[in-house]
Design an enzyme around this catalytic site. Structure first.
Site, PDB file in Angstrom:
ATOM      1  N   ALA A 223      18.336  58.998  17.397  1.00 16.56           N
ATOM      2  CA  ALA A 223      18.281  60.036  16.178  1.00 16.56           C
ATOM      3  C   ALA A 223      17.824  59.623  14.694  1.00 16.56           C
ATOM      4  CB  ALA A 223      19.610  61.062  16.146  1.00 16.56           C
TER       5      ALA A 223
ATOM      6  N   GLN B 296      20.097  50.831  24.174  1.00 17.62           N
ATOM      7  CA  GLN B 296      20.036  51.176  23.057  1.00 17.62           C
ATOM      8  C   GLN B 296      21.614  51.756  22.543  1.00 17.62           C
ATOM      9  OE1 GLN B 296      16.035  53.697  23.507  1.00 17.62           O
ATOM     10  NE2 GLN B 296      17.292  54.381  21.653  1.00 17.62           N
TER      11      GLN B 296
ATOM     12  N   THR C  57      22.593  65.754  16.765  1.00 14.29           N
ATOM     13  CA  THR C  57      22.758  67.508  16.644  1.00 14.29           C
ATOM     14  C   THR C  57      24.470  67.407  17.315  1.00 14.29           C
ATOM     15  OG1 THR C  57      21.804  67.707  18.748  1.00 14.29           O
ATOM     16  CG2 THR C  57      20.391  67.959  16.822  1.00 14.29           C
TER      17      THR C  57
ATOM     18  N   GLU D 109      18.200  54.866  25.806  1.00 15.63           N
ATOM     19  CA  GLU D 109      19.677  55.430  25.249  1.00 15.63           C
ATOM     20  C   GLU D 109      20.286  55.647  26.117  1.00 15.63           C
ATOM     21  OE1 GLU D 109      19.110  58.687  22.141  1.00 15.63           O
ATOM     22  OE2 GLU D 109      20.710  59.472  22.680  1.00 15.63           O
TER      23      GLU D 109
ATOM     24  N   PHE E 157      12.498  53.156  22.279  1.00 12.75           N
ATOM     25  CA  PHE E 157      11.680  54.644  22.000  1.00 12.75           C
ATOM     26  C   PHE E 157      12.481  55.898  22.733  1.00 12.75           C
ATOM     27  CE2 PHE E 157       8.403  51.119  22.087  1.00 12.75           C
ATOM     28  CZ  PHE E 157       8.171  51.367  20.696  1.00 12.75           C
TER      29      PHE E 157
ATOM     30  N   ARG F  27      17.168  70.290  20.627  1.00 12.75           N
ATOM     31  CA  ARG F  27      16.453  69.571  19.699  1.00 12.75           C
ATOM     32  C   ARG F  27      15.114  70.771  19.676  1.00 12.75           C
ATOM     33  NH1 ARG F  27      16.438  66.126  15.170  1.00 12.75           N
ATOM     34  NH2 ARG F  27      18.663  65.092  15.519  1.00 12.75           N
TER      35      ARG F  27
ATOM     36  N   PHE G 188      12.755  63.498  20.591  1.00 16.86           N
ATOM     37  CA  PHE G 188      13.812  64.035  21.269  1.00 16.86           C
ATOM     38  C   PHE G 188      13.823  65.517  21.611  1.00 16.86           C
ATOM     39  CE2 PHE G 188      18.659  64.454  22.051  1.00 16.86           C
ATOM     40  CZ  PHE G 188      18.785  63.489  22.732  1.00 16.86           C
TER      41      PHE G 188
ATOM     42  N   GLU H  43      11.546  58.541  13.891  1.00 13.01           N
ATOM     43  CA  GLU H  43      10.994  59.369  14.499  1.00 13.01           C
ATOM     44  C   GLU H  43       9.971  60.154  13.817  1.00 13.01           C
ATOM     45  OE1 GLU H  43      15.217  60.638  15.895  1.00 13.01           O
ATOM     46  OE2 GLU H  43      14.285  60.955  17.856  1.00 13.01           O
TER      47      GLU H  43
ATOM     48  N   ARG I 281      11.422  59.259  21.471  1.00 16.79           N
ATOM     49  CA  ARG I 281      11.007  59.545  20.027  1.00 16.79           C
ATOM     50  C   ARG I 281      10.725  60.996  19.606  1.00 16.79           C
ATOM     51  NH1 ARG I 281       7.262  54.953  17.307  1.00 16.79           N
ATOM     52  NH2 ARG I 281       8.336  54.747  15.071  1.00 16.79           N
TER      53      ARG I 281
HETATM   54  N1  MTE Z   1      10.301  51.418  16.624  1.00 14.39           N
HETATM   55  C1  MTE Z   1      10.279  50.442  17.158  1.00 14.39           C
HETATM   56  N2  MTE Z   1       9.130  49.074  16.979  1.00 14.39           N
HETATM   57  N3  MTE Z   1      10.513  50.315  18.670  1.00 14.39           N
HETATM   58  C2  MTE Z   1      11.399  51.430  18.921  1.00 14.39           C
HETATM   59  O1  MTE Z   1      11.877  51.136  20.228  1.00 14.39           O
HETATM   60  N4  MTE Z   1      12.491  53.423  18.469  1.00 14.39           N
HETATM   61  C3  MTE Z   1      12.249  54.926  17.834  1.00 14.39           C
HETATM   62  C4  MTE Z   1      12.145  54.443  16.350  1.00 14.39           C
HETATM   63  N5  MTE Z   1      11.327  53.640  16.057  1.00 14.39           N
HETATM   64  C5  MTE Z   1      11.740  52.327  18.374  1.00 14.39           C
HETATM   65  C6  MTE Z   1      11.151  52.544  16.999  1.00 14.39           C
HETATM   66  C7  MTE Z   1      13.295  55.759  17.979  1.00 14.39           C
HETATM   67  S1  MTE Z   1      13.194  56.716  19.247  1.00 14.39           S
HETATM   68  C8  MTE Z   1      14.459  55.859  17.210  1.00 14.39           C
HETATM   69  S2  MTE Z   1      15.572  57.117  17.466  1.00 14.39           S
HETATM   70  C9  MTE Z   1      14.342  55.050  15.874  1.00 14.39           C
HETATM   71  O2  MTE Z   1      13.567  53.957  16.004  1.00 14.39           O
HETATM   72  C10 MTE Z   1      15.801  54.452  16.124  1.00 14.39           C
HETATM   73  O3  MTE Z   1      16.127  53.407  15.028  1.00 14.39           O
HETATM   74  P1  MTE Z   1      16.662  53.770  13.655  1.00 14.39           P
HETATM   75  O4  MTE Z   1      17.617  54.605  13.931  1.00 14.39           O
HETATM   76  O5  MTE Z   1      16.959  52.437  13.142  1.00 14.39           O
HETATM   77  O6  MTE Z   1      15.429  54.432  12.713  1.00 14.39           O
HETATM   78  N1  HPA Z   2      18.823  62.534  19.063  1.00 16.10           N
HETATM   79  C1  HPA Z   2      18.771  61.620  19.567  1.00 16.10           C
HETATM   80  N2  HPA Z   2      19.686  61.062  20.613  1.00 16.10           N
HETATM   81  C2  HPA Z   2      20.768  61.979  20.868  1.00 16.10           C
HETATM   82  C3  HPA Z   2      20.792  63.223  20.037  1.00 16.10           C
HETATM   83  C4  HPA Z   2      19.852  63.564  18.986  1.00 16.10           C
HETATM   84  O1  HPA Z   2      19.947  64.563  18.351  1.00 16.10           O
HETATM   85  N3  HPA Z   2      22.116  63.561  20.291  1.00 16.10           N
HETATM   86  C5  HPA Z   2      22.616  62.978  21.404  1.00 16.10           C
HETATM   87  N4  HPA Z   2      21.591  62.049  21.593  1.00 16.10           N
HETATM   88 MO1  MOS Z   3      15.305  58.090  19.869  1.00 13.84          MO
HETATM   89  S1  MOS Z   3      14.369  59.299  21.102  1.00 13.84           S
HETATM   90  O1  MOS Z   3      16.584  59.017  19.130  1.00 13.84           O
HETATM   91  O2  MOS Z   3      16.297  57.006  20.664  1.00 13.84           O
END
Ligand code: MTE
Ligand code: HPA
Ligand code: MOS
Length: 778
Positions: free
Chosen positions: A512, A201, A443, A236, A232, A314, A348, A731, A346
């Site tokens: 995030a 990620q 954050t 990261e 998920f 968080r 966090f 999330e 997801r």
């Molecule tokens: N959805 C799918 N299908 N696969 C994933 O790995 N990760 C989740 C969410 N939805 C995830 C998912 C998490 S932890 C985050 S932070 C967000 O997607 C990240 O993507 P976005 O910022 O585009 O929403």
């Molecule tokens: N969310 C997800 N990932 C992060 C954050 C947060 O607030 N801060 C640093 N990494």
């Molecule tokens: Mo999502 S836990 O911020 O990768």
């Protein structure tokens, strides 16, 4: 508002065709070069000990083995800790958790690498193993000093409360179980550089980690991420180790090196969602207003910091969920244990904080003999109320509650369950509500920036690169929609390419829930900049009267108005009148006039800040709200249960893609239910993972998803900082799943009134059964 030209509300995910045909390219689909070596780690069988020696002699003789690498072979620093330097890539002197990499085997085939790793042995002198977060805290084993949040004066306020309840809530971790396991593939390039394919990620995090362990400067390291089969949060930070190991292998052998973890390696060696244990105290007045709340959180960080500190923060940010409480005092400890370092997942840390306050409310409700929803409803945060961290709420908490109630009729759903329970002895129903409030933005304020590189080619097609990683959440679809909308082109003309550190540098991880906001807005800026240039070119082309359509009456005066040119569905209009100019003609004229058809734009969220010295600020661009009602049925002879429905009113802002967003809601809810019910991570006292395979760790399958998921979009006109007002959705929906825990609890209590189950998630069928027939006092 998103007023797309191409039926955006029903727009499919741009990847659906290639996914269905098996043509989407994941790490394992990258063609391998001749001479590629395969890696396998020998990892610590012991959770804590002095590493006296490592014996690789048998493994070295094993068939196909090319090289075995230990800590002493590293050319750069033996360190991958991103926040604190407390995580060696390969164990040196000490091992801190079962699964900690000790040696790296490189062989000609994957099977040979795995066979050789089994021949390695290590002499490890055992040290004390701590797996429990409270024990770690008591022994002073902390990742960093504790963090505090404070609003008002809770000590004083408790003294004035009519009702005060204290208790403990525990919530377990969660395995990410991305379908695609962790992995990387490194290929040597000129001047001692490298191309690194990684399932991450955070491409820049990988680039930094590789640079650190190899000593190769970042400008010689190209990280490329095709797409992920899920992250998920688990990728990261924790993709770094595997890329760094492959890179070290490539550096020392000058050969390409591939490592894609087997499922059991991945489960054993990688960190998970943080388990928490917490003490809470909640004080209410005679009208059930929450006047004071205090909580102490013990986070099980595992053996190194990883992302534990921002996760811990968080937890504090979300420790009052959607409620306004005038007096709050919260303390959080990040506790160092001998488990694999736990990491982003997801939500966090937010979901863990929310579970604790929902437990406190359920506790109060049970003792006061009122419905928890009555307490929840009375305390929802209103516009202008202050969060414990100082931000003033622009709240949708009450609107989402009301709209959900209007549509779903909470009283009726509860009455139906009560009536059912009165008529059934061994099957009981439970219903619970869950309001959510989740802050959007990293954050850590500096992380809230992104870049986008947009090229328009002379055939009219558009190529985009951003820092966002596609991991199934549909960010590429949203970014393509942004370009299609700004250029007024069909989405098929737009391709969002891989995430690559040479095209986009210094990326924040895709996390995030902010990837579409940050990278989408950078894309919007880039496209609008190109569009402005094209409009100027078109205006010039229209000036001499050419391309004028006979019927149109464009006056000379109107020609001089700069904003007169618009593009609609590929055609050029002037002050609303059609012309015979189109996208392709203008693009080519721009090229001939040597006007740039490319743009690299930067976006940074404005208006956010946070000062940790006073733990106050305005950390979030906005909040996402929602209210869910969850109904379950418990079989009181067997302890098993089903989720009958999840009905929610969700704050999308104004969704730019209903198909993608509803998919995120459904997936998030199911993942939240899994965390609260059947997913049970189990480490034994020796720090060994017992739930180490899919036979011992159960995630929701098609039979355990709710029979019904209903999603009502919240109706609101409020402006926000999201891309085209389409709020982040990745999330927040996971937290609706928390209601499942409390719905099961209600069903259990309907069967066994005397029992007050401990707040201890997940509520596995085993625990349900114990509580159905036990008399455990709270
Ligand atoms: N959805 C799918 N299908 N696969 C994933 O790995 N990760 C989740 C969410 N939805 C995830 C998912 C998490 S932890 C985050 S932070 C967000 O997607 C990240 O993507 P976005 O910022 O585009 O929403
Ligand atoms: N969310 C997800 N990932 C992060 C954050 C947060 O607030 N801060 C640093 N990494
Ligand atoms: Mo999502 S836990 O911020 O990768």
């Amino acid at each position: 508002m998103f007023h797309g030209n191409s039926d955006s509300q029903k727009m499919k995910n741009v990847d659906s065709k290639s996914h269905v045909r098996g043509e989407s390219v994941y790490l394992d689909d990258v063609p391998l070069l001749e001479g590629t070596l395969f890696a396998c780690v020998y990892d610590s069988p012991i959770a804590h000990g002095k590493l006296k020696s490592v014996d690789i002699s048998e493994a070295e003789k094993s068939k196909g083995v090319v090289k075995i690498i230990t800590a002493k072979d590293l050319i750069g620093e033996n360190q991958i800790g991103g926040i604190l330097p407390d995580e060696p890539l390969l164990a040196d002197g000490e091992v801190h958790f079962c699964g900690m990499p000790i040696a790296l085997v490189l062989a000609e085939t994957e099977a040979q690498a795995h066979a050789a790793a089994k021949l390695i042995t290590a002499e490890i002198e055992p040290l004390e193993i701590i797996t429990d977060e409270r024990e770690a805290q008591a022994k002073g084993k902390l990742i960093a000093p504790p963090k505090h949040f404070k609003l008002g004066d809770s000590d004083k306020a408790f003294a004035t409360c009519e009702h005060v309840f204290e208790g403990r809530a525990d919530v377990n971790g969660q395995e990410h179980l991305y379908i695609e396991t962790q992995g990387a593939y490194t290929i040597p390039s000129e001047q001692g550089g490298m191309k690194i394919y990684s399932s991450t990620q955070g491409p820049t995090a990988v680039q930094r980690a590789v640079s650190r362990v190899t000593g190769i400067p970042m400008n010689l390291l190209e990280v490329d991420v095709t797409r992920l089969g899920g992250g998920f949060g688990g990728k990261e930070d924790q993709a770094n180790a595997w890329a760094a190991l492959c890179a070290v292998g490539t550096q020392l052998t000058k050969k390409p090196v591939k490592y894609a973890l087997h499922r059991m390696e991945d489960m054993r060696m990688t960190g998970k969602r943080h388990p928490y244990s917490a003490d809470y105290k909640i004080g209410l007045d005679k009208d059930f207003r929450i006047i004071a709340y205090s909580a102490t959180f013990y986070q099980n960080a595992g053996a190194a910091c990883d992302l534990s500190l921002p996760v811990l923060e968080r937890t504090l940010f979300h420790c009052t969920n959607s409620y306004f409480i005038p007096n709050v005092s919260a303390t959080a400890y990040s506790c160092k244990t001998n488990l694999p370092p736990n990491t982003a997942f997801r939500g966090f840390g937010g979901p863990q904080g929310m579970f604790v306050i929902e437990s406190a409310i359920a506790h109060a409700a049970e003792k006061l003999n009122v419905s928890a929803s009555e307490i929840q409803r009375k305390n929802l945060i209103e516009n202008g109320d202050e969060f414990p961290y100082g931000q003033i709420a622009e709240s949708e908490a009450i609107t989402s509650w009301k709209q959900a109630d209007e549509k779903y009729d909470f009283a009726k759903l509860k009455a139906e369950a009560d009536e059912f329970n009165a008529n059934n002895k061994f099957i009981k129903k439970g219903v619970a509500l869950m309001p959510i409030c989740f802050g959007i933005s990293f954050t850590k304020t500096p992380m809230n920036q992104a870049r986008s590189l947009v090229h328009v080619y002379t055939d009219g097609s558009v190529a985009i690169s951003t820092g966002a990683v596609e991991m199934g959440q549909g960010v590429n679809t949203k970014i393509a929609q942004v370009a299609a909308k700004v250029f007024s082109q069909p989405i098929g003309r737009v391709k969002v390419h891989t995430t690559n550190t040479l095209r986009i540098a210094n990326t924040s991880p895709t996390a995030a829930s902010a990837a579409a906001d940050l990278n989408g807005r950078a894309t919007q800026i880039a496209c609008e900049t190109i569009l402005e240039r094209l409009k100027t070119v078109a205006e010039e082309m229209l000036k001499d009267g050419a391309y004028r359509i006979e019927s149109s009456e464009i006056s000379e005066m109107r020609h001089t108005q700069k904003d007169g040119v618009t593009f609609e569905n590929g055609f050029v209009f002037f002050n609303g009148e059609p012309t015979s100019l189109d996208w392709l003609l203008v693009v080519n004229e721009a090229y001939n006039q040597r006007v740039s058809l490319s743009e690299h734009a930067h976006y940074a969220t404005q208006g956010i800040n946070f000062d940790w010295s006073i733990a106050k600020g305005h950390p979030f661009a906005y909040h996402v709200y929602g209210t869910a009602i969850v109904g379950v049925t418990v079989d009181c002879q067997r302890g098993i249960y089903e989720v009958d429905y999840v009905k929610c009113c969700h704050d999308f802002g104004s969704s730019m893609n209903a198909a993608v967003d509803n998919g995120q809601i459904e997936g998030g809810i199911v993942q939240g239910i899994g965390w609260m019910t059947m997913e049970e991570i189990f480490y034994d006292k020796n720090g060994r993972l017992r739930s180490n395979a899919l036979s011992t760790y159960k995630i929701p399958d098609i039979y355990s998803v709710p029979k019904e998921i209903e999603i009502l979009p919240l109706q609101t006109e409020r402006e926000n900082l999201a891309i085209f007002n389409s709020k982040a959705v990745g999330e927040p929906p996971l937290m609706y799943g928390i209601a499942t825990y409390f719905a099961i609890r209600k069903a259990v209590k309907a069967f066994n009134q005397e029992n007050l189950p401990k707040f201890d998630a997940p509520f596995t069928p085993e625990k349900v059964l114990i509580n159905l027939y036990g008399k455990i006092g709270m």
